[in-house]
Design an enzyme around this catalytic site. Structure first.
Site, PDB file in Angstrom:
ATOM      1  N   LYS A 148       0.852  -1.209   0.000  1.00  0.00           N
ATOM      2  CA  LYS A 148       0.000   0.000   0.000  1.00  0.00           C
ATOM      3  C   LYS A 148       0.880   1.250   0.000  1.00  0.00           C
ATOM      4  O   LYS A 148       0.987   1.992   0.983  1.00  0.00           O
ATOM      5  CB  LYS A 148      -0.970  -0.013   1.183  1.00  0.00           C
ATOM      6  CG  LYS A 148      -2.190   0.853   0.953  1.00  0.00           C
ATOM      7  CD  LYS A 148      -3.330   0.481   1.843  1.00  0.00           C
ATOM      8  CE  LYS A 148      -4.489   1.459   1.795  1.00  0.00           C
ATOM      9  NZ  LYS A 148      -5.042   1.712   0.468  1.00  0.00           N
ATOM     10  N   LEU A 206      -4.309  -5.080  -4.222  1.00  0.00           N
ATOM     11  CA  LEU A 206      -4.214  -4.792  -2.788  1.00  0.00           C
ATOM     12  C   LEU A 206      -5.125  -5.770  -2.043  1.00  0.00           C
ATOM     13  O   LEU A 206      -6.256  -6.026  -2.478  1.00  0.00           O
ATOM     14  CB  LEU A 206      -4.664  -3.352  -2.509  1.00  0.00           C
ATOM     15  CG  LEU A 206      -4.511  -2.956  -1.043  1.00  0.00           C
ATOM     16  CD1 LEU A 206      -3.036  -2.699  -0.715  1.00  0.00           C
ATOM     17  CD2 LEU A 206      -5.342  -1.749  -0.695  1.00  0.00           C
TER      18      LEU A 206
HETATM   19  N1  PDD Z   1      -8.080   2.563  -1.021  1.00  0.00           N
HETATM   20  N2  PDD Z   1      -7.454  -1.463  -4.043  1.00  0.00           N
HETATM   21  C1  PDD Z   1      -6.810  -0.283  -4.027  1.00  0.00           C
HETATM   22  C2  PDD Z   1      -5.866   0.052  -5.130  1.00  0.00           C
HETATM   23  C3  PDD Z   1      -7.030   0.630  -2.970  1.00  0.00           C
HETATM   24  O1  PDD Z   1      -6.374   1.808  -2.941  1.00  0.00           O
HETATM   25  C4  PDD Z   1      -7.963   0.287  -1.939  1.00  0.00           C
HETATM   26  C5  PDD Z   1      -8.211   1.194  -0.772  1.00  0.00           C
HETATM   27  C6  PDD Z   1      -8.619  -0.958  -2.014  1.00  0.00           C
HETATM   28  C7  PDD Z   1      -9.573  -1.412  -0.939  1.00  0.00           C
HETATM   29  O2  PDD Z   1      -8.901  -1.641   0.283  1.00  0.00           O
HETATM   30  P1  PDD Z   1      -9.659  -1.499   1.665  1.00  0.00           P
HETATM   31  O3  PDD Z   1     -10.859  -2.387   1.598  1.00  0.00           O
HETATM   32  O4  PDD Z   1      -8.673  -1.974   2.665  1.00  0.00           O
HETATM   33  O5  PDD Z   1     -10.053  -0.054   1.860  1.00  0.00           O
HETATM   34  C8  PDD Z   1      -8.322  -1.813  -3.072  1.00  0.00           C
HETATM   35  C9  PDD Z   1      -8.177   3.492   0.072  1.00  0.00           C
HETATM   36  C10 PDD Z   1      -9.543   3.542   0.687  1.00  0.00           C
HETATM   37  C11 PDD Z   1      -7.673   4.848  -0.394  1.00  0.00           C
HETATM   38  O6  PDD Z   1      -6.641   4.854  -1.059  1.00  0.00           O
HETATM   39  O7  PDD Z   1      -8.287   5.870  -0.087  1.00  0.00           O
END
Ligand code: PDD
Length: 287
Positions: A148, A206
């Protein structure tokens, strides 16, 4: 009203918060982040978020900025100082401050920790009722979107592509014609027989915390989940489609590249999953 942020050991007004211009996060995107939801004064799924932070840091050989125990205390303090009932916490760790040089600093320097909060609400109710549009673009990110990283330029451009095309999200499509994920969400489809399909974890997506929780909740409710890659073609012919993230929850997708998905309305499986997730969400898990 300005919120209070945490910046390297200090609680400061967000409007006054500053980072060093030689922070490697600023110069090289040499850092990682987490976005954690707050519901009813509680951080939602804090444990898996901290586990993922640990994986991101160790993959990049970035030191923890403090112990996990201290980080939990800082997060709790920040919620308290901001009287934050519902919203999100943005947490960023970078390799630290050092004279600009691509290679890691040879001196031992502390990593930087910045945490801010936002009261921004979830997407409007009508989006969940009507569903949203998705457009697609060829996958063009580096080989490790499972980390991330704050290096998000391809994701930024992909989201802007969605905005430009009147859509909510852009899905990346790999060289085999399979959907990897959205610019900030994981991607899902529902096939006939109520089979729910999402791409398996790997280096190419991710490991979304919402994805993980939804799989747990759906399996506990005897719903059928298959983790395998699915093609864009399959998605366009699916009965239902949706996306998940901390901020988008379980958002129904009713159009992909101007092809109507299913009936063009959020389907029953998606609605059921949204209800399951909302129930989990409203309980929070950390005081
Ligand atoms: N984004 N894939 C990507 C590329 C992401 O950036 C995110 C999350 C997800 C979903 O992950 P999660 O369920 O843990 O939020 C999948 C966050 C919310 C952001 O960048 O704001």
């Amino acid at each position: 009203m300005s919120e209070i942020a945490y910046v390297n050991g200090r609680y400061v007004l967000t409007s006054d918060a500053m980072v060093n211009i030689e922070d490697r996060g600023y110069q090289f995107s040499d850092g990682v982040y987490e976005v954690i939801a707050v519901a009813n004064h509680s951080l939602v799924d804090l444990d898996p978020h901290l586990e993922r932070l640990d994986r991101s840091l160790s993959n990049l050989n970035i030191e923890w900025p403090c112990s996990e125990r201290v980080l939990r205390i800082i997060l709790a303090q920040l919620l308290k100082r901001n009287r934050l009932k519902d919203g999100i916490v943005y947490l960023q760790v970078t390799r630290g401050v050092a004279p600009r040089n691509h290679a890691f600093p040879t001196a031992i320097i502390p990593s930087s920790l910045v945490i801010s909060v936002s009261r921004a609400g979830r997407p409007s109710r009508d989006k969940f009722i009507e569903g949203v549009k998705v457009v697609t673009t060829p996958e063009n990110r580096w080989g490790r979107p499972d980390i991330k990283s704050v290096s998000l330029l391809p994701n930024v451009l992909a989201k802007q592509f969605a905005v430009h095309n009147g859509a909510f999200e852009t899905w990346f499509v790999d060289d085999h014609g399979a959907v990897t994920e959205g610019s900030s969400t994981n991607a899902w489809i529902v096939l006939s027989g109520q089979e729910i399909v999402t791409r398996p974890l790997g280096n190419d997506i991710l490991a979304g915390i919402t994805r993980m929780k939804l799989i747990e909740l759906a399996r506990a409710g005897n719903m059928r989940i298959t983790e395998r890659p699915f093609s864009l073609d399959e998605a366009m012919n699916a009965e239902e489609a949706f996306i998940t993230s901390t901020t988008a929850f379980v958002m129904p997708v009713v159009e992909i590249d101007e092809n109507v998905v299913g009936t063009g309305k959020p389907g029953p499986v998606t609605q059921n999953l949204l209800a399951l997730y909302e129930d989990h969400f409203s309980q929070g898990d950390e005081k």
